[in-house]
Design a protein around this motif. Structure first.
Motif, PDB file in Angstrom:
ATOM      1  N   ASP A  93       0.862  -1.184   0.000  1.00  0.00           N
ATOM      2  CA  ASP A  93       0.000   0.000   0.000  1.00  0.00           C
ATOM      3  C   ASP A  93       0.897   1.232   0.000  1.00  0.00           C
ATOM      4  O   ASP A  93       2.000   1.208   0.563  1.00  0.00           O
ATOM      5  CB  ASP A  93      -0.901   0.016   1.234  1.00  0.00           C
ATOM      6  CG  ASP A  93      -1.922  -1.114   1.218  1.00  0.00           C
ATOM      7  OD1 ASP A  93      -2.393  -1.473   0.118  1.00  0.00           O
ATOM      8  OD2 ASP A  93      -2.227  -1.647   2.300  1.00  0.00           O
ATOM      9  N   ALA A  94       0.430   2.302  -0.614  1.00  0.00           N
ATOM     10  CA  ALA A  94       1.243   3.514  -0.678  1.00  0.00           C
ATOM     11  C   ALA A  94       0.395   4.741  -0.440  1.00  0.00           C
ATOM     12  O   ALA A  94      -0.753   4.816  -0.882  1.00  0.00           O
ATOM     13  CB  ALA A  94       1.932   3.614  -2.039  1.00  0.00           C
ATOM     14  N   ILE A  95       0.972   5.685   0.283  1.00  0.00           N
ATOM     15  CA  ILE A  95       0.347   6.999   0.431  1.00  0.00           C
ATOM     16  C   ILE A  95       1.398   8.059   0.118  1.00  0.00           C
ATOM     17  O   ILE A  95       2.574   7.902   0.454  1.00  0.00           O
ATOM     18  CB  ILE A  95      -0.245   7.237   1.840  1.00  0.00           C
ATOM     19  CG1 ILE A  95       0.815   7.049   2.922  1.00  0.00           C
ATOM     20  CG2 ILE A  95      -1.428   6.339   2.092  1.00  0.00           C
ATOM     21  CD1 ILE A  95       0.347   7.516   4.300  1.00  0.00           C
ATOM     22  N   ILE A  96       0.969   9.101  -0.572  1.00  0.00           N
ATOM     23  CA  ILE A  96       1.851  10.238  -0.824  1.00  0.00           C
ATOM     24  C   ILE A  96       1.793  11.125   0.416  1.00  0.00           C
ATOM     25  O   ILE A  96       0.750  11.703   0.733  1.00  0.00           O
ATOM     26  CB  ILE A  96       1.422  10.999  -2.084  1.00  0.00           C
ATOM     27  CG1 ILE A  96       1.545  10.085  -3.312  1.00  0.00           C
ATOM     28  CG2 ILE A  96       2.259  12.261  -2.272  1.00  0.00           C
ATOM     29  CD1 ILE A  96       0.965  10.671  -4.581  1.00  0.00           C
ATOM     30  N   PHE A 107       1.722  -5.813   5.353  1.00  0.00           N
ATOM     31  CA  PHE A 107       1.448  -6.703   6.488  1.00  0.00           C
ATOM     32  C   PHE A 107       1.847  -8.123   6.125  1.00  0.00           C
ATOM     33  O   PHE A 107       1.450  -8.652   5.086  1.00  0.00           O
ATOM     34  CB  PHE A 107      -0.035  -6.676   6.861  1.00  0.00           C
ATOM     35  CG  PHE A 107      -0.398  -7.662   7.935  1.00  0.00           C
ATOM     36  CD1 PHE A 107      -0.108  -7.403   9.270  1.00  0.00           C
ATOM     37  CD2 PHE A 107      -1.008  -8.871   7.604  1.00  0.00           C
ATOM     38  CE1 PHE A 107      -0.421  -8.327  10.263  1.00  0.00           C
ATOM     39  CE2 PHE A 107      -1.317  -9.798   8.588  1.00  0.00           C
ATOM     40  CZ  PHE A 107      -1.031  -9.522   9.922  1.00  0.00           C
ATOM     41  N   SER A 108       2.646  -8.729   6.969  1.00  0.00           N
ATOM     42  CA  SER A 108       3.109 -10.105   6.784  1.00  0.00           C
ATOM     43  C   SER A 108       2.565 -10.958   7.920  1.00  0.00           C
ATOM     44  O   SER A 108       2.867 -10.701   9.093  1.00  0.00           O
ATOM     45  CB  SER A 108       4.641 -10.142   6.775  1.00  0.00           C
ATOM     46  OG  SER A 108       5.104 -11.475   6.713  1.00  0.00           O
ATOM     47  N   ALA A 109       1.763 -11.958   7.588  1.00  0.00           N
ATOM     48  CA  ALA A 109       1.109 -12.768   8.607  1.00  0.00           C
ATOM     49  C   ALA A 109       2.097 -13.699   9.305  1.00  0.00           C
ATOM     50  O   ALA A 109       3.111 -14.121   8.732  1.00  0.00           O
ATOM     51  CB  ALA A 109      -0.022 -13.580   7.982  1.00  0.00           C
ATOM     52  N   LYS A 120       3.989  -5.732  10.893  1.00  0.00           N
ATOM     53  CA  LYS A 120       3.588  -4.517  10.185  1.00  0.00           C
ATOM     54  C   LYS A 120       4.849  -3.732   9.838  1.00  0.00           C
ATOM     55  O   LYS A 120       5.658  -3.414  10.719  1.00  0.00           O
ATOM     56  CB  LYS A 120       2.665  -3.664  11.065  1.00  0.00           C
ATOM     57  CG  LYS A 120       1.334  -4.332  11.368  1.00  0.00           C
ATOM     58  CD  LYS A 120       0.461  -3.452  12.259  1.00  0.00           C
ATOM     59  CE  LYS A 120      -0.869  -4.133  12.565  1.00  0.00           C
ATOM     60  NZ  LYS A 120      -1.712  -3.319  13.481  1.00  0.00           N
ATOM     61  N   VAL A 121       5.000  -3.431   8.555  1.00  0.00           N
ATOM     62  CA  VAL A 121       6.233  -2.804   8.072  1.00  0.00           C
ATOM     63  C   VAL A 121       5.885  -1.565   7.256  1.00  0.00           C
ATOM     64  O   VAL A 121       4.949  -1.582   6.450  1.00  0.00           O
ATOM     65  CB  VAL A 121       7.035  -3.781   7.194  1.00  0.00           C
ATOM     66  CG1 VAL A 121       8.341  -3.155   6.734  1.00  0.00           C
ATOM     67  CG2 VAL A 121       7.308  -5.080   7.952  1.00  0.00           C
ATOM     68  N   ASP A 142       4.287  -8.949  16.607  1.00  0.00           N
ATOM     69  CA  ASP A 142       3.661  -9.323  17.878  1.00  0.00           C
ATOM     70  C   ASP A 142       4.307 -10.565  18.500  1.00  0.00           C
ATOM     71  O   ASP A 142       3.862 -11.056  19.532  1.00  0.00           O
ATOM     72  CB  ASP A 142       2.144  -9.508  17.717  1.00  0.00           C
ATOM     73  CG  ASP A 142       1.773 -10.646  16.766  1.00  0.00           C
ATOM     74  OD1 ASP A 142       2.688 -11.307  16.239  1.00  0.00           O
ATOM     75  OD2 ASP A 142       0.560 -10.861  16.558  1.00  0.00           O
ATOM     76  N   LYS A 143       5.358 -11.090  17.845  1.00  0.00           N
ATOM     77  CA  LYS A 143       6.183 -12.150  18.427  1.00  0.00           C
ATOM     78  C   LYS A 143       7.644 -11.794  18.196  1.00  0.00           C
ATOM     79  O   LYS A 143       7.968 -11.058  17.255  1.00  0.00           O
ATOM     80  CB  LYS A 143       5.907 -13.511  17.761  1.00  0.00           C
ATOM     81  CG  LYS A 143       4.564 -14.134  18.049  1.00  0.00           C
ATOM     82  CD  LYS A 143       4.483 -15.502  17.353  1.00  0.00           C
ATOM     83  CE  LYS A 143       3.122 -16.174  17.598  1.00  0.00           C
ATOM     84  NZ  LYS A 143       3.037 -17.460  16.856  1.00  0.00           N
TER      85      LYS A 143
END
Length: 268
Positions: A93-96, A107-109, A120-121, A142-143
């Protein structure tokens, strides 16, 4: 910004191109890469991509976290290279943020490619009026897990189409490097660069010692593909390397808050 432009794409949160003017006022692209998605998806060697959660190689044994073995997906024979490309081959995802800054998020599960934790990166690219490209990485899990993020850009400071980089001059602020063993995995040894091809404390051309196969490490890596240990690491921003392009007059200074810098010369 100040006669410099960068292009970014959401696939791999990739730095696609860096356009600057050389000493003759010609606009050149300093990065290797592709002009279409087919290249990035099917022919890439991680050009300009974000690599993670762990860049570089992990041996077949995987990770050890709190004394517990954690297997991760192996890719190149018995090693994991660049976390099997997870961060590099997904769309972020990208935001300017503003006219000079873009922030990518991913997000990597838990358990993806074997790595623990829901992760979350974010990666933010900023182009400043001083012709700086600033890359800020933020990662939360979270781990307990492993993070070693990088951007895998391949630079040619005289322009991607203008021949090899063997006549570029390189300085690396490192008294030591980490040798590689089987599978090009670092052994854990810290070795002095003195009297080896890995001594860049006085600037020299990249090509000067790159074919010195009397050095086992050069032979193993088919050239340079090694981590250098930055002098006086303390977590503050330090210059780790300076490269100067032959013919173009373009110099790149690399700074990091981290303890190591990988020098890879595209040997494979």
């Amino acid at each position: 910004n100040n006669n410099m432009k960068i292009n970014l794409i959401t696939y791999g949160a990739t730095l696609q191109s860096i356009l600057v003017k050389d000493k003759d006022e010609n606009e050149i692209d300093l990065l290797l890469g592709f002009d279409d998605m087919d290249g990035f998806q099917n022919r890439h060697d991680y050009q300009g991509m974000i690599v993670g959660p762990v860049a570089n190689r992990i041996s077949a044994g995987g990770l050890t976290i709190d004394g517990v073995k954690v297997p991760v997906t192996t890719t190149h024979g018995d090693v994991t290279l660049h976390s099997n490309g997870e961060f590099s081959t997904n769309v972020w995802d990208a935001i300017i943020v503003d006219s000079d800054s873009v922030e990518f998020s991913y997000f990597s599960a838990d358990g993806t490619e074997g790595f623990p934790g829901n992760k979350k990166v974010t990666v933010r690219y900023t182009l400043t009026d001083k012709n700086e490209i600033i890359i800020d990485y933020t990662a939360v899990s979270d781990k307990k897990t492993a993070f070693n993020l990088t951007n895998h850009a391949y630079f040619n400071l005289k322009g991607y189409q203008n021949g090899d980089i063997l006549d570029h001059t390189l300085y690396i602020n490192a008294d030591a490097f980490t040798p590689m063993g089987e599978g090009l995995v670092p052994t854990g040894e810290i070795r002095d660069v003195t009297s080896t091809p890995f001594d860049f404390r006085e600037p020299k051309t990249i090509g000067r010692d790159i074919n010195d196969t009397s050095c086992v490490q050069i032979k193993n890596g088919n050239g340079y593909d090694h981590n250098f240990i930055i002098n006086d690491f303390d977590g503050t921003l330090k210059t780790c390397a300076i490269a100067k392009g032959d013919k173009s007059g373009i110099t790149m200074e690399v700074k990091t808050t981290l303890p190591g810098v990988q020098c890879y010369t595209g040997n494979f």
